[in-house]
Design an enzyme around this catalytic site. Structure first.
Site, PDB file in Angstrom:
ATOM      1  N   HIS A 143      -5.908  -6.870  -0.822  1.00 38.75           N
ATOM      2  CA  HIS A 143      -4.858  -5.880  -0.572  1.00 38.75           C
ATOM      3  C   HIS A 143      -3.554  -6.563  -0.156  1.00 38.75           C
ATOM      4  CE1 HIS A 143      -3.884  -1.698  -0.287  1.00 38.75           C
ATOM      5  NE2 HIS A 143      -3.681  -1.689   1.015  1.00 38.75           N
ATOM      6  N   ASP A 175      -8.738  -5.899  -4.999  1.00 34.87           N
ATOM      7  CA  ASP A 175      -8.316  -4.753  -4.196  1.00 34.87           C
ATOM      8  C   ASP A 175      -8.779  -3.451  -4.840  1.00 34.87           C
ATOM      9  OD1 ASP A 175      -7.071  -3.014  -2.489  1.00 34.87           O
ATOM     10  OD2 ASP A 175      -5.031  -3.488  -3.141  1.00 34.87           O
ATOM     11  N   SER A 233       0.844  -1.190   0.000  1.00 35.06           N
ATOM     12  CA  SER A 233       0.000   0.000   0.000  1.00 35.06           C
ATOM     13  C   SER A 233       0.886   1.249   0.000  1.00 35.06           C
ATOM     14  CB  SER A 233      -0.959  -0.053   1.188  1.00 35.06           C
ATOM     15  OG  SER A 233      -2.023   0.852   1.029  1.00 35.06           O
TER      16      SER A 233
END
Length: 492
Positions: free
Chosen positions: A451, A426, A170
């Site tokens: 994710h 995601d 991320s």
């Protein structure tokens, strides 16, 4: 500066005893390792300001990092360095087992570094979020922290000839990309998992994120999307009629709503539950960020469709996130969900304040739901709204194009040795790089992946796609390590 810290590094504690199981995968023909990581927690004396020699009295602070040398071939094995993101570093270390599995294969040293202003790495303690102290929270300062830490620890540990590969998920994946771009002298390659480096630089459609959240639920069934959209419509009608007592009883709210702002807050609270279910749609139950059942999107749709009262179903679906233990008797929507400069959610506590500041300065998160391309209420967050909020909250003017200028935006073709991995479940994926840009800028798309699923440790419920992705990532990283060893030898 805390006087209790009296050395450059301080060993604090270790995780539970590691157990490593190796077995062959019939699908890939390679060995896979399942590990429970063993880390030592230490602290590093870090400069407060890397770019101004007169700032803050040239002070230092203690930056936390975790280290695992169990598998390391001392002085030879690579260094796997996780570029910590917006939270407590233990949270990421204990949910990124792939690094330890890969370290077992490649005899690597593993380091997880905590991002300044998060977890216990608070440069000014509880005053860190005051103005002007908060001003030293920038992407540039963070990656400079990591560059300094890598340089010093390699020297201390007699690892000067050991290639470094950075990893991140991320925002942490974004930082790994930036490390490879800005410090290629220190970093031989990067694995950027679920890194939305395009959307956060203002290079994407602001409708994309919540459209993709909606798509996850729609892929379970069109009826699921329709039910969610219908429930929000009913809530809107109740709000317009000011039936606040009914809203309170239906949603088990601790306090009776009394204004349009309270309904807006409730909408954000509910939308956030669907966002996190989509992000954390793993095929097994997890404790990462929040407690989630296996396949939470499927569970959410089953909950939405199991009764005839859509509002009750909407409340029960949100409870998958907010009341997984069943212990809450009512919901305080202002404490459980904090509206901020990130419409996808900042969390709560000090970490949420740090992320809010970053979303007000460099990280562009102007995402919106519109009730047309998605199933949520129309909730805008434009550049103008961001400017008003951030100038009032932090006294800053956002720089919408700064990441595009400073870290290349979508002009990445001159970079090298970066893996961009994304799972198709995601909602952050389409804000990142989905197509390979060159032979050494590789996009890996993971069918059925949520994710940064590939950074998680191996699990019997893993889809074949993520097993194959990890194998491809391991092979590329091994190649980069060998090439870096050759380069280093040529310099000797």
């Amino acid at each position: 500066m805390k006087s209790a810290f009296v050395a450059l590094t301080l060993t604090m504690l270790t995780a539970d005893l590691i157990q490593t199981l190796s077995h062959s995968s019939a699908k890939t023909g390679i060995h896979r390792y399942q590990t429970q990581p063993l880390f030592k927690e230490k602290y590093f004396a870090q400069s407060l300001d890397h770019f101004n020699f007169n700032s803050m009295g040239n002070g230092t602070f203690f930056q936390r990092y975790l280290i695992n040398d169990k598998y390391w071939k001392i002085g030879y094995g690579p260094v796997f360095f996780y570029t910590g993101n917006e939270g407590d570093i233990w949270e990421f270390a204990l949910n990124s087992g792939f690094l330890s599995e890969l370290a077992a294969q490649q005899e690597a040293l593993v380091i997880f570094a905590e991002h300044r202003y998060y977890g216990k790495s608070l440069p000014f303690g509880n005053d860190s979020f005051n103005i002007p102290q908060i001003g030293l929270l920038t992407v540039e300062q963070a990656i400079a922290d990591y560059a300094v830490m890598i340089s010093v620890l390699k020297l201390q540990m007699s690892a000067t000839d050991c290639p470094v590969i950075v990893f991140g998920g991320s925002y942490g994946g974004m930082l790994s990309v930036y490390m490879r771009i800005k410090y290629p002298n220190l970093v031989a390659g990067a694995l950027a998992a679920s890194a939305p480096i395009l959307s956060t630089a203002g290079l994407d459609d602001p409708r994309q994120f919540f459209r993709d959240v909606t798509a996850d639920f729609e892929n379970i069934s069109q009826e699921c999307r329709n039910a969610v959209k219908g429930a929000f419509h009913q809530l809107k009608e109740l709000g317009e009629r000011r039936e606040y007592s009914k809203i309170q009883s239906t949603f088990a709210l601790c306090k009776r709503p009394s204004s349009a702002q309270d309904i807006h807050q409730l909408n954000g609270f509910l939308r956030n539950a669907f966002t996190l279910m989509a992000m954390l749609d793993y095929p097994y139950s997890t404790q990462f960020m929040d407690k989630m059942p296996a396949n939470p999107v499927k569970v959410g749709c089953e909950t939405m469709l199991r009764g005839s009262d859509l509002l009750t179903s909407l409340r029960d679906t949100a409870a998958i996130l907010y009341n997984s233990t069943g212990l809450l008797t009512c919901y305080d929507v202002y404490s459980l969900y904090v509206e901020c400069a990130d419409p996808t959610g900042c969390g709560i506590g000090f970490d949420s304040m740090a992320w809010d500041y970053q979303a007000c300065t460099e990280i562009n998160l102007c995402y919106e739901s519109n009730n047309i391309t998605d199933m949520f209420p129309a909730m805008t967050f434009t550049e103008e709204e961001r400017l008003r909020y951030c100038s009032k909250r932090w006294g800053v003017i956002p720089r919408p194009d700064w990441l595009k200028i400073q870290f290349w935006g979508d002009a990445l073709s001159r970079a090298s040795n970066i893996i961009f991995s994304n799972g198709d479940l995601d909602p952050w994926a389409n804000g990142g790089v989905r197509k390979s840009l060159s032979p050494s800028l590789i996009a890996i798309n993971i069918a059925g992946g949520a994710h940064h699923l590939d950074l998680r440790g191996s699990n019997v419920a893993d889809p074949a796609s993520v097993i194959e992705a990890r194998k491809a990532e391991a092979d590329l990283i091994s190649q980069w390590v060998e090439l870096e060893r050759i380069r280093i030898q040529q310099l000797l």
